[in-house]
Structure formats: structure tokens, C-alpha cells
Design an enzyme around this catalytic site. Structure first.
Site, PDB file in Angstrom:
ATOM      1  N   TYR A 155       0.838  -1.194   0.000  1.00  0.00           N
ATOM      2  CA  TYR A 155       0.000   0.000   0.000  1.00  0.00           C
ATOM      3  C   TYR A 155       0.876   1.248   0.000  1.00  0.00           C
ATOM      4  CZ  TYR A 155      -3.785  -3.186   1.440  1.00  0.00           C
ATOM      5  OH  TYR A 155      -4.701  -4.210   1.527  1.00  0.00           O
ATOM      6  N   SER A 167     -13.441  -4.741   2.255  1.00  0.00           N
ATOM      7  CA  SER A 167     -14.405  -4.086   1.358  1.00  0.00           C
ATOM      8  C   SER A 167     -15.847  -4.466   1.689  1.00  0.00           C
ATOM      9  CB  SER A 167     -14.091  -4.403  -0.104  1.00  0.00           C
ATOM     10  OG  SER A 167     -12.836  -3.891  -0.478  1.00  0.00           O
ATOM     11  N   PRO A 168     -16.262  -4.410   2.963  1.00  0.00           N
ATOM     12  CA  PRO A 168     -17.628  -4.804   3.316  1.00  0.00           C
ATOM     13  C   PRO A 168     -18.681  -3.805   2.825  1.00  0.00           C
ATOM     14  CG  PRO A 168     -16.528  -3.868   5.223  1.00  0.00           C
ATOM     15  CD  PRO A 168     -15.476  -3.999   4.150  1.00  0.00           C
ATOM     16  N   ARG A 206     -16.102  -1.215  -1.469  1.00  0.00           N
ATOM     17  CA  ARG A 206     -15.243  -0.098  -1.856  1.00  0.00           C
ATOM     18  C   ARG A 206     -16.015   1.218  -1.941  1.00  0.00           C
ATOM     19  NH1 ARG A 206     -10.454  -2.368  -2.875  1.00  0.00           N
ATOM     20  NH2 ARG A 206     -10.418  -4.511  -3.633  1.00  0.00           N
ATOM     21  N   GLY A 207     -16.967   1.369  -1.026  1.00  0.00           N
ATOM     22  CA  GLY A 207     -17.749   2.596  -0.952  1.00  0.00           C
ATOM     23  C   GLY A 207     -18.987   2.600  -1.808  1.00  0.00           C
ATOM     24  N   SER A 211     -22.166   2.784   0.166  1.00  0.00           N
ATOM     25  CA  SER A 211     -22.278   3.875   1.141  1.00  0.00           C
ATOM     26  C   SER A 211     -23.432   4.807   0.836  1.00  0.00           C
ATOM     27  CB  SER A 211     -20.979   4.682   1.177  1.00  0.00           C
ATOM     28  OG  SER A 211     -20.821   5.419  -0.029  1.00  0.00           O
TER      29      SER A 211
END
Length: 332
Positions: free
Chosen positions: A68, A216-217, A220-221, A224
């Protein structure tokens, strides 16, 4: 599109605990990748504040990896926990190779010497003498899994690692790895729209007593409900992923509307509903949503206060995203 509710202050939410091997961990951790890379320009200051807030809240399982931002994500985590090492449970990963400087993933390397060097470099960047949970980031098809895990077991014997994990693993490799050395956790993508692990991997993990960390629950947004979740910026790597391609985006936006409708009934946010769905999959499941904003961390923890109805669950279980999880980029 209806306006999603503003989450209430979740400061009183109690975070349940569970175990990964000998590690005492919260039922929800914090994914740190996006603090420095992947989703456009990083927010290291916000990330530092969020990590420290997570420690204060008890959401102290911090997930990073050596690839990362070419290691700077580990450095950020190390700086953020300075003086509070005993409050944190550090999980990091090794085994994906990248292009120098730009850091794009180009392959995998599970050779013992590579993993040993990777662990020693991660320890230095993190500013610690032990990694709590060390994952093989991806299985190397050219190296027997017994050799990779055996090298990680040596790190445990040396006192450099406490527990071993595997990321994105199949059931056969999981059995072989666990027979080589006890595996404390698997890290797999798990969300309302990413459920490939449920039929084969989850039953084997539970048979062997291995915890399941879900990355990534919130997809990945995407789940949301925020505009950026469906329309990532120019520097955001989601623009390369199939689910955000124009041919799939309209379908997936309707999917998000279904999550938003359930959230409205619970006076919650779509992200909280997405996390509540993962949490009810079992007490051995630990979602690790990522954020670099302390108030979003509080919002995510509010998922523990949501009780989905059977009708809610049936609707959510029936949602299917258009597009595969990854394209040519592979995965992180």
C-alpha cells in the site's frame, strides 16, 4: 434520490470482541489502505486521526500491507500508534510484487526468502518488534503453500509474528496451509455483492476454527450511498474496476437504492446497513471498512445497533452487482 439520514452520535456503541488465534480483537476493525493510496489523493492527517480514534473506541484491529503506497501506509500506521503500541492489533500482508516507484501490482511472490525480507521490512516501517497478524497476501501458484506458510511459521518461532493469516485463499490451500501451521484468520472480500467465499471457503474456515476478516464490506464505498461511491474521481483506481464501468454503473446504482430504502426504514445510513449484513454472518466474522475520517468510523460502528429483519435480509441477499470484482488490475 432521497437524502440519506445523518447518523446519530454512536459514542456509546459497545464493540463486541472475538479471537483470531490467541489475539483478542474487535468485531470490527479498520482498513487503512485508502489513507494513502487507491481512492484518489490520500489523507494521511485524517488517517492518523482516525487510527488514534479507533484505538480510543476499541476498534483497534488495524489492517495494512507492504504494497500500500509502496510501504508508506505501514509507516503511517507506525507513526499513528507511536506510544500506544499495546493498544493496537497490527495486521499486515506480504506476497504481492509491484512496479518500483509507481507501486502497481504486477505479480505474486511466496518464496520463503521474499516473505522473510518482507516481514523484516514491515517491522521497520511499522516501528514495532512484532507483527500481530501476518498475512500471505496472495497464494503463489509457483511455490507450494507449505513452503510459504512454513517460512511464516519460522517468523512466529523467531518472535517476529504472533499469528498467521491468508488472503484470498481457496478451500484446498486453506486445509494444506492449516496442516502446516495453525492459520488464525483468512482475509476475504465479503459484502452484500461479493459472496463467492460463502459456499466453500467459509465452511472450511469454520470447520478448522479460523476467523474470517471481511475486507471491502461496503464494496469499496459503492454501498455507502455517497455520490463518490458510484462516481470515483480521476485518480481513483475504482475507475479501472468492472463494477464502476459505465455499462454496469446504472444497474449498480439501482442496487444501492435498494440498500438506501432499507436504511431509511432503520433511520440508518446505507453503509451501516451493509455492515450490519456482514456482522450477522457470524461471531467469527470481522469486517474491516476503511476510512480516513473519524466521524465515518463512528458511523460504521453504529452498525452494531441495527437489527435487520428477515425481510431486509431477504432483499439484501437477492441483490447482485453487475461486473466482476476485479479486472486486469488484480486485487489489493
Amino acid at each position: 434520490m432521497t437524502e440519506q439520514p445523518t447518523p446519530n452520535d454512536q459514542s456509546t456503541t459497545t464493540i463486541p470482541r472475538t479471537r483470531l488465534g490467541e489475539l483478542d480483537v474487535p468485531r470490527m476493525g479498520l482498513g487503512c489502505m485508502g489513507m494513502t493510496t487507491a481512492y484518489g489523493r490520500g489523507n494521511p492527517d485524517g488517517g492518523t486521526a482516525t487510527i488514534r480514534h479507533a484505538l480510543d473506541r476499541g476498534a483497534n484491529l488495524l489492517d495494512t500491507a507492504d504494497i500500500y503506497a509502496s510501504g508508506s501506509n505501514e509507516e503511517l500506521v507506525g507513526r499513528a500508534i507511536a506510544g500506544r503500541r499495546d493498544d493496537a492489533v497490527i495486521a499486515t500482508k506480504c506476497g504481492i510484487t509491484t512496479l518500483p516507484v509507481i507501486g502497481l501490482p504486477i505479480g505474486v511472490n511466496g518464496h520463503p526468502s521474499y516473505l522473510r525480507r518482507g516481514a523484516e521490512a514491515s517491522l521497520k516501517r511499522l516501528g514495532t518488534d512484532v507483527i500481530d497478524l501476518y498475512y500471505l497476501h496472495r497464494i503463489d501458484p509457483n511455490v507450494p503453500i507449505e513452503e510459504s506458510v512454513g517460512a511464516m511459521a519460522e517468523l512466529v518461532k523467531r518472535g517476529l509474528v504472533r499469528e498467521i493469516g491468508l488472503s484470498e485463499v481457496g478451500p484446498a490451500d486453506l486445509r494444506t496451509a492449516h496442516a502446516t501451521h495453525p492459520i488464525a484468520a483468512i482475509e476475504m472480500e465479503w459484502s452484500i455483492v461479493s459472496r463467492e467465499l460463502e459456499d466453500e471457503v467459509v465452511p472450511v474456515a469454520r470447520e478448522l476454527g479460523i476467523g474470517i476478516v471481511g475486507y471491502s464490506p461496503i464494496s469499496r464505498g459503492m454501498l455507502s450511498g455517497d455520490a463518490a461511491g458510484m462516481n470515483p474521481g480521476l485518480l481513483d483506481f475504482r475507475r479501472l474496476l468492472p463494477r464502476w464501468q459505465r455499462t454496469n454503473r446504472e444497474h449498480n446504482a439501482r442496487l444501492v437504492d435498494a440498500v438506501r430504502a432499507i436504511a431509511a426504514r432503520h433511520r440508518a445510513t446505507p453503509a451501516q446497513v451493509a455492515l450490519a449484513w456482514v456482522l450477522v454472518k457470524g461471531e467469527d466474522v470481522i469486517p474491516i471498512p476503511g476510512t480516513s475520517k473519524p466521524h465515518r468510523l463512528d458511523e460504521n460502528l453504529g452498525a452494531f445497533d441495527i437489527e435487520l429483519t428477515p425481510e431486509d435480509t431477504a432483499i439484501l441477499d437477492g441483490l447482485t452487482a453487475a461486473g466482476e470484482r476485479y479486472g486486469r488490475t488484480g486485487g489489493a
